[in-house]
Design a protein around this motif. Structure first.
Motif: not given
Length: 92
Positions: A61-76
């Motif tokens: 979702q972070g990649k598809r919707d360009i949401l860096p905060g969600r991508a950070v949470w995915a990495m964590v």
């Protein structure tokens, strides 16, 4: 857009976050089968079965919707099961 002191673009960061979170799912499933086979039913089953799929969904979702905060949470969340398993196994 660049992140300070990293030299990478937002697109590259989102791609790496997605790949880390999606790639962690099969690794943690293999670890799940090993842990339950060797040690039986413990809290680590819940950690390994729940967090990696949630991290993968957040990464996509972070990649598809360009949401860096969600991508950070995915990495964590894709890294979090290892310290959680260690802590839970020492408690029980």
């Amino acid at each position: 857009m660049s992140f300070p002191l990293s030299g990478e673009s937002l697109e590259m960061f989102l791609s790496r976050a997605r790949m880390l979170s999606v790639g962690a799912v099969p690794v943690y499933l293999a670890l799940l089968f090993f842990v339950t086979k060797e040690e039986g039913w413990h809290w680590s089953y819940l950690v390994l079965a729940l967090l990696p799929p949630v991290a993968a969904v957040l990464g996509v979702q972070g990649k598809r919707d360009i949401l860096p905060g969600r991508a950070v949470w995915a990495m964590v969340l894709s890294i979090a099961p290892l310290p959680l398993i260690g802590g839970l196994e020492t408690l029980f």
